[in-house]
Scaffold this active site. Structure first.
Site, PDB file in Angstrom:
ATOM      1  N   GLY A 135     -30.969 -35.890  20.611  1.00 46.37           N
ATOM      2  CA  GLY A 135     -32.171 -35.551  19.847  1.00 46.37           C
ATOM      3  C   GLY A 135     -32.296 -34.054  19.614  1.00 46.37           C
ATOM      4  O   GLY A 135     -32.840 -33.618  18.596  1.00 46.37           O
ATOM      5  N   ASP A 136     -31.793 -33.266  20.546  1.00 53.46           N
ATOM      6  CA  ASP A 136     -31.964 -31.808  20.450  1.00 53.46           C
ATOM      7  C   ASP A 136     -31.247 -31.185  19.257  1.00 53.46           C
ATOM      8  O   ASP A 136     -31.880 -30.497  18.454  1.00 53.46           O
ATOM      9  CB  ASP A 136     -31.510 -31.134  21.752  1.00 53.46           C
ATOM     10  N   PRO A 137     -29.937 -31.359  19.116  1.00 58.31           N
ATOM     11  CA  PRO A 137     -29.299 -30.724  17.960  1.00 58.31           C
ATOM     12  C   PRO A 137     -29.752 -31.317  16.630  1.00 58.31           C
ATOM     13  O   PRO A 137     -29.749 -30.621  15.606  1.00 58.31           O
ATOM     14  CB  PRO A 137     -27.797 -30.950  18.193  1.00 58.31           C
TER      15      PRO A 137
END
Lengths: 431, 419
Positions: A187-189
């Site tokens: 989810g972060d990148p």
């Protein structure tokens, strides 16, 4: 001081970066790759937890040779890979002197970005209206887990959780088993890249109109955006998607298959009839393999999809014992999509990635030369470059507060002796 | 449907020579922000993504019938990824088609393509040719492995890209085969990064008059986001391998079963760990052996065994909220139904209802990021060739008779004359 970007699309833009961990830092990494001057601001008491604990145990592989050293917060690979080409400063925003300096920093920045828990900056007195009093055309990127409104706005989220709350994990897993997390916090990148794109659109808009912008980023909404086809599919079928492991619902075969050696695998796919014919011919040409070309079970894509267990078993029998790299080369020569499952050393030693400069060796003063992922694109007119290693904690305090902000040496000394800035952590909270 | 009249990128003209997933997500973001994205589709079937199901009119099928080349309009991923674009039917293999594309390129700000490397050159539409007609043009090329290097011409499906980008080796159970993620996230993620690079190059071109070519590799996108899995090898020579649902090998950092599905238990910072014991009403979890991240890693089986009895008696949303109300970043594995009904998404008005003449009305994920201005434009996906005549008229000022000639020559579909 860092080497400023030469010819770069964003060389005249300054980003004040209060973001931490990965989603925000991936956004600002992409912006730094495009030449932006990213000033990462950390607190000595709550520094970016990707730097790791103040006193970690020895032997953790994120440190050079497992050795945390005297300043482990400067030697952590997680942090150091995400902050290439950025400046690093420290500042305490809970202190009056720190707040005055912060407001000055905002006034000389084009962008402020943070991914604190929702409302944290506002509780310090800095909502968008207050920030705009420092810098009227500021672009403010606020990226809490669930956005800045709604019943869940104050909830916490990590990249691992966004894989789940976006439905990505629901689709990932071995057939018949439960959902599986990815090997990263995906989810972060995803959010970081979306934020970078929108930030660029906002900068362009400001260039044309002179207006700043407030970007409300829900990490969850950003992740669901990659699941759009599945969200529509569910409305059409009324059926939840099945977890298919490595298989495709559109063509067969597609999977990972065992090869010679420990934990060695090859991936093979046939997305159309030509590729299937080439794969079948190659398998048949290897002596004792079964006839595939005339087997009705595999004659069409529909038939192959219906008989994947049998087909995968035949292919696995064929790949087992073969060298993954050599076999991938043979399959590619025959026009069949194939590739070995690359591990860490395979990636860094891979001739393709070496030729393209996918990974770059960067010398860090407390780590020495190590390899890092480089820029995720190649651009002919503005190729970009890694301008410096990740900053040590507070490394650029003197340069930023002195050269950029114009504070005198005595003023900087006072900030330092007052504990408002510094280079040694006074605490750390690690997730 | 006419040219966009609002959106952050209103006025930007983009030629979209992409298909399947990676390129179309890049151009979807452009179209979503109001750029006039003209999707150049090859007659008679257009983007092969159109042929991937399920389909609104045939929800049981994953593939369009092999026997028919008629364009398919109602595939789920096509409807999503091509929303907001205009479709131009154009055969680039005809000389008239090639010339038309060059003329369109003169007018375009951006061209995005994800053909196999070398394809545009073979069509006489290589970067040098495009640059000759429009030096300010930004050309973004997305491909499996990039425009250079020994793997340049290697073929790949999502599973191969995931493998060769390094993500697959670290996903799945340690004693089973490596796993890819279920959605085509390597391709879509590369499309995201291509979008950012394209906008940066557009800003540069607007400032200097100089366009450029961007080379984006999908496999390289994956190598760019390996984070610690790569860094720990780079730093200490230790390989990172699969850890199943235990993030970094430790307990209470991953996916667990519960009564009505699956939840994400995230222990949070060490000082929050006692909350887990309190929520789950298991004093044993407060054992000092489990107080640190390392302790939970060393005793992962024991920690899991203590949590499971409580978890399987609770519902996912209740567990999620119990954690969140105690300051723990718990999550749950959302199904598609959960997403469509999620109170947070509904409260924020995330979904956008769009009507499509073939697929009907569906609820689409809306803005991935929300600016406080009129940034996004939400429009349906085009029918194949729907805007052929309109685009030739808007962009090139071609008259009806010119357009008829193009149709006669086979460069555009014959049905395109009536716009």
């Amino acid at each position: 001081m860092l080497t400023p970007a030469t010819i770069q699309p964003l060389k005249n833009y300054r980003i004040l970066d209060l973001s931490r961990i990965w989603a925000g830092p991936y956004c600002t990494k992409l912006m730094a790759d495009l030449g932006a001057e990213v000033v990462k601001l950390e607190s000595l008491s709550v520094y970016d937890s990707h730097r790791g604990p103040v006193s970690p145990a020895r032997g953790i592989a994120a440190y050079p040779d497992g050795e945390p050293g005297e300043e482990p917060w400067n030697r952590n690979g997680w942090f150091n890979c995400l902050h290439l080409s950025k400046y690093g400063i420290t500042l305490e925003l809970t202190n009056d002197a720190g707040r005055r300096v912060f407001e000055q920093l905002v006034s000389i920045s084009d962008v402020l970005i943070e991914n604190f828990r929702q409302g944290s900056l506002e509780r310090l007195g800095y909502d968008y209206a207050a920030l705009r009093r420092c810098r009227p055309d500021l672009i403010y990127v606020s990226m809490p887990a669930f956005g800045n409104t709604g019943p869940w706005k104050s909830y916490l989220g990590y990249g691992i959780g966004q894989e789940q709350l976006s439905g990505m994990a629901h689709l990932t897993g071995y057939p018949g088993d439960g959902p599986m997390k990815s090997g990263i916090n995906h989810g972060d990148p995803i959010t970081g890249s979306h934020a970078a794109g929108l930030l660029l659109a906002a900068l362009r808009h400001r260039r044309r109109t002179g207006e700043g912008m407030y970007l409300d980023v829900s990490q969850q909404e950003s992740s669901v955006a990659l699941m759009g086809g599945e969200v529509l599919a569910y409305q059409m079928t009324g059926q939840e998607p099945e977890r298919t492991g490595n298989r495709s619902r559109w063509y067969a075969p597609a999977n990972s298959y065992p090869c010679a050696g420990e934990d060695r695998w090859i991936t093979i796919a046939a997305t159309n009839e030509n590729q299937w014919a080439a794969l079948a011919a190659l398998i048949e040409s290897d002596g004792d393999a079964p006839e595939l070309t005339d087997d009705a079970r595999f004659a069409t894509a529909e038939a192959r999809l219906a008989h994947q267990d049998e087909l995968d078993a035949i292919i696995a029998d064929w790949t087992r014992g073969q060298d993954a790299f050599e076999l991938a080369g043979r399959l590619q020569s025959a026009g069949v999509p194939a590739g070995p499952v690359l591990r860490g050393p395979d990636l860094l030693e891979n001739p393709h990635y070496q030729e393209r400069g996918t990974f770059l060796t960067v010398d860090h003063p407390q780590v020495g030369p190590r390899q890092y992922p480089g820029l995720p694109w190649k651009m002919t007119a503005t190729p970009g470059e890694v301008r410096s290693p990740a900053p040590t904690l507070g490394q650029h305090n003197r340069e930023v507060y002195g050269s950029l902000l114009g504070l005198s040496g005595a003023e900087i000394d006072a900030l330092e002796s007052g504990g408002v800035i510094g280079t040694r952590p006074t605490g750390s909270r690690i997730i | 449907m006419s040219s966009p009249t609002n959106g952050l990128l209103n006025g930007v003209k983009a030629l979209d020579l992409t298909h399947y997933f990676a390129g179309p997500y890049c151009t979807r973001l452009l179209a979503g922000l109001g750029a006039d994205v003209v999707k150049v589709e090859r007659p008679p079937s257009g983007d092969p993504l159109r042929r991937l199901g399920p389909f609104a009119g045939n929800p049981g099928a994953y593939r369009a019938p092999d026997g028919s080349a008629a364009p398919v309009e109602d595939g789920a991923w096509h409807l999503y990824l091509n929303a907001g674009k205009r479709s131009l039917g154009l055969n680039l293999k005809t000389e008239q088609g090639r010339q038309t594309l060059l003329r369109l390129s003169e007018r375009a700000d951006v061209l995005v393509e994800n053909f196999a490397p070398g394809t545009l050159d073979r069509l006489g539409l290589g970067y040098e040719e495009l640059r000759r007609v429009n030096p300010a043009l930004v050309v973004a090329s997305i491909s499996n492995f990039g425009q250079t290097g020994p793997y340049r011409d290697w073929r790949a499906a999502e599973v191969n890209l995931y493998a060769m980008g390094g993500l697959m080796n670290i996903t799945g159970e340690p004693d089973r085969e490596p796993l890819k993620e279920g959605a085509p996230v390597a391709q879509l993620g590369a499309g995201q990064n291509a979008f950012a690079a394209t906008l940066a190059a557009l800003m540069y071109a607007e400032e200097t008059g100089e366009g450029q070519r961007i080379d984006i590799s999908i496999a390289e996108y994956a190598t760019n986001i390996l984070e610690n899995a790569l860094m720990q090898y780079s730093y200490s020579g230790q390989e990172y391998t699969r850890v199943g649902n235990r993030g970094y090998g430790r307990a209470a950092w991953g996916i667990y079963p519960c009564r009505d599905g699956f939840v994400g238990i995230i222990a949070g910072p060490d000082h929050r760990w006692p909350e887990v014991s309190r929520i789950m009403e298991r004093e044993e979890l407060a054992d000092p052996r489990f107080a640190s991240r390392r302790g939970r890693q060393d005793n992962a089986d024991e920690v899991d065994a203590l949590m499971l009895p409580w978890l399987i008696e609770q519902d996912k949303v209740d567990i999620f909220k119990a954690g969140q109300e105690s300051g723990l970043g718990f999550s749950f594995v959302a199904t598609m139904q959960d997403i469509l009904e999620m109170e947070q998404l509904l409260a924020r008005g995330y979904f956008v209802e769009l009507e499509h003449p073939v697929a009907g009305t569906l609820r689409y994920p809306g803005a991935p990021i929300r600016p406080d201005t009129d940034a996004w434009v939400f429009r349906r996906a085009p029918l194949f060739g729907e805007h052929t005549a309109a685009v030739l008229s808007d962009w090139l000022d071609l008259s009806g008779s010119h357009i008829s000639e193009l149709a006669t020559s086979g460069a555009i579909p014959s049905g395109a004359i009536q716009c």
